[in-house]
Design a protein around this motif. Structure first.
Motif, PDB file in Angstrom:
ATOM      1  N   LEU A 196      -3.402  48.130  33.759  1.00 13.33           N
ATOM      2  CA  LEU A 196      -3.574  49.457  33.177  1.00 13.33           C
ATOM      3  C   LEU A 196      -4.146  49.345  31.768  1.00 13.33           C
ATOM      4  O   LEU A 196      -5.022  50.138  31.376  1.00 13.33           O
ATOM      5  CB  LEU A 196      -2.245  50.208  33.160  1.00 13.33           C
ATOM      6  N   ALA A 197      -3.667  48.357  30.999  1.00 20.93           N
ATOM      7  CA  ALA A 197      -4.230  48.136  29.662  1.00 20.93           C
ATOM      8  C   ALA A 197      -5.696  47.736  29.760  1.00 20.93           C
ATOM      9  O   ALA A 197      -6.521  48.157  28.934  1.00 20.93           O
ATOM     10  CB  ALA A 197      -3.430  47.056  28.934  1.00 20.93           C
ATOM     11  N   GLN A 198      -6.042  46.933  30.760  1.00 17.17           N
ATOM     12  CA  GLN A 198      -7.445  46.593  31.000  1.00 17.17           C
ATOM     13  C   GLN A 198      -8.272  47.847  31.260  1.00 17.17           C
ATOM     14  O   GLN A 198      -9.364  48.016  30.709  1.00 17.17           O
ATOM     15  CB  GLN A 198      -7.568  45.656  32.207  1.00 17.17           C
ATOM     16  N   TRP A 199      -7.763  48.717  32.138  1.00 18.53           N
ATOM     17  CA  TRP A 199      -8.486  49.940  32.481  1.00 18.53           C
ATOM     18  C   TRP A 199      -8.677  50.805  31.252  1.00 18.53           C
ATOM     19  O   TRP A 199      -9.751  51.375  31.030  1.00 18.53           O
ATOM     20  CB  TRP A 199      -7.729  50.706  33.559  1.00 18.53           C
ATOM     21  N   VAL A 295      -3.713  50.746  23.693  1.00 25.75           N
ATOM     22  CA  VAL A 295      -3.985  50.740  25.136  1.00 25.75           C
ATOM     23  C   VAL A 295      -2.773  50.260  25.935  1.00 25.75           C
ATOM     24  O   VAL A 295      -2.733  50.439  27.154  1.00 25.75           O
ATOM     25  CB  VAL A 295      -5.205  49.855  25.487  1.00 25.75           C
ATOM     26  N   TRP A 296      -1.801  49.649  25.245  1.00 25.58           N
ATOM     27  CA  TRP A 296      -0.625  49.169  25.969  1.00 25.58           C
ATOM     28  C   TRP A 296       0.199  50.352  26.444  1.00 25.58           C
ATOM     29  O   TRP A 296       0.555  51.229  25.654  1.00 25.58           O
ATOM     30  CB  TRP A 296       0.211  48.248  25.079  1.00 25.58           C
ATOM     31  N   PRO A 297       0.550  50.434  27.723  1.00 23.66           N
ATOM     32  CA  PRO A 297       1.155  51.646  28.280  1.00 23.66           C
ATOM     33  C   PRO A 297       2.661  51.763  28.132  1.00 23.66           C
ATOM     34  O   PRO A 297       3.227  52.816  28.418  1.00 23.66           O
ATOM     35  CB  PRO A 297       0.780  51.554  29.760  1.00 23.66           C
ATOM     36  N   CYS A 298       3.316  50.694  27.714  1.00 21.73           N
ATOM     37  CA  CYS A 298       4.785  50.649  27.737  1.00 21.73           C
ATOM     38  C   CYS A 298       5.326  50.577  26.314  1.00 21.73           C
ATOM     39  O   CYS A 298       4.780  49.864  25.466  1.00 21.73           O
ATOM     40  CB  CYS A 298       5.228  49.439  28.553  1.00 21.73           C
TER      41      CYS A 298
END
Length: 376
Positions: A196-199, A295-298
């Protein structure tokens, strides 16, 4: 010889091979041919053996060791918890279902726990972990819903497909969600977050064949506030697959383990499914440290490992934490002395222990931190 002597398989984290590893090496050297190992692994027989042993040995042993508490726990689950099965993938199937537990009497919590079981990418099933729901909903009421994820394992699903299952399940949830995984489950759960961070960094970084729309859905849910990935808890996970393959080779189990085929056989493919490597080489290579945190989702991460783990060395957690931290992601680490590989999850199943109490306390404290930026 078809298999070199044990002393030639030196590895810095394999100081004293276990009895099980020595037996495996002996069988491979003197009895079984490599093709026999591959048959066990590639035909799904290893999954049947592993799950059968868990049902035939581990479960009765747990009941005999706790003749009062375990039956009482199971009875409470039947009488006090609701169970619903929800298909979460487009093609459905009897395996890819979310096992959703909720208390019949509300406990005042609105958070959801999504738990991803382990099994070396080739075995495991949610029903082996059902008492986790009892722990988090009744004994230590921390969540209002516990979701045990059922997903395909090798040879029916490789690591990329397993990771997509985790991501798809996340996209089907809402509200405050805590993601937790054990062993290979911790690996694919963290890999889903890194994907997800990549996306979010650049959709073109997502490998072909992934359900890119899934990551779009998660991103939109996070942006709208319908979903909050408040925490990730990794229990005894391997996060650099190439390094872990070397460790398995040192133990003499690399041809029996599903890791190599599930990861795609080559070093390049192993690196592609290694969250620690992807974060360092793909995401951080594109962004500054400050941008990486965006961008990190958590919100928060806790990595837990037993120091006496001979299946996945605790150095795997230490190295992953270091790489994430170098990218600006705050990571808490918990190392348990005298604890082996299964110890970090068994305590939740048994409903007691230092690991279970420490992780529960950490999750409750994590609710007080809403964003990574507030911690920094």
């Amino acid at each position: 010889p078809r298999f070199p002597p044990c002393h030639s398989y030196n590895h810095p984290h394999v100081l004293h091979p276990s009895i099980e590893d020595r037996i495996t090496r002996f069988l491979r050297r003197s009895v079984l041919r490599e093709g026999h190992y591959h048959t066990l692994r590639d035909k799904g027989h290893l999954q049947n053996i592993s799950d059968g042993m868990a049902f035939g040995i581990a479960v009765p042993s747990a009941i005999l060791g706790n003749p009062v508490s375990i039956p009482k726990m199971l009875m409470a689950m039947v009488t006090k918890l609701n169970l619903e099965y929800v298909e979460y993938t487009p093609h459905g199937g009897k395996i890819e279902k979310m096992h959703i537990y909720t208390p019949k009497l509300q406990n005042g919590n609105d958070k959801t726990l999504l738990f991803v079981h382990g099994g070396a990418w080739g075995s495991g099933t949610p029903w082996l972990y059902t008492t986790i729901a009892h722990f988090f909903l009744l004994k230590e009421p921390t969540f209002g819903k516990v979701v045990l994820l059922g997903y395909g394992v090798y040879p029916n699903s490789d690591i990329e497909q397993q990771t997509d299952c985790v991501a798809t399940a996340i996209s089907r949830l809402s509200g405050n969600v805590v993601l937790m995984g054990h062993s290979s489950g911790a690996h694919i759960a963290l890999l889903a977050l890194v994907r997800l961070a990549q996306w979010r960094t650049s959709p073109s970084l997502i490998p072909k064949g992934h359900r890119a729309s899934t990551y779009t859905d998660i991103h939109n849910l996070l942006g709208s506030g319908q979903l909050c990935l408040s925490s990730f808890v990794g229990l005894s996970g391997p996060y650099d697959i190439s390094h872990h393959f070397d460790y398995e080779a040192a133990r003499g189990v690399e041809e029996l383990s599903p890791l190599k085929p599930a990861a795609g056989y080559t070093r390049e493919n192993m690196n592609r499914v290694s969250p620690a490597v992807i974060w360092e080489r793909s995401v951080m290579a594109q962004l500054s440290e400050e941008s990486a945190t965006e961008v990190w989702p958590c919100n928060r991460i806790l990595l837990v490992h037993g120091v006496e783990d001979t299946t996945v060395p605790y150095h795997a957690t230490a190295e992953c934490a270091r790489k994430l931290r170098c990218g600006g992601i705050p990571v808490d680490e918990l190392y348990m002395p005298n604890a082996g590989h299964g110890h970090t999850v068994i305590e939740f199943l048994m409903g007691k222990g230092e690991v279970a109490s420490s992780v529960t306390q950490w999750i409750r404290q994590a609710d007080q931190i809403k964003t990574i930026r507030s911690k920094l």
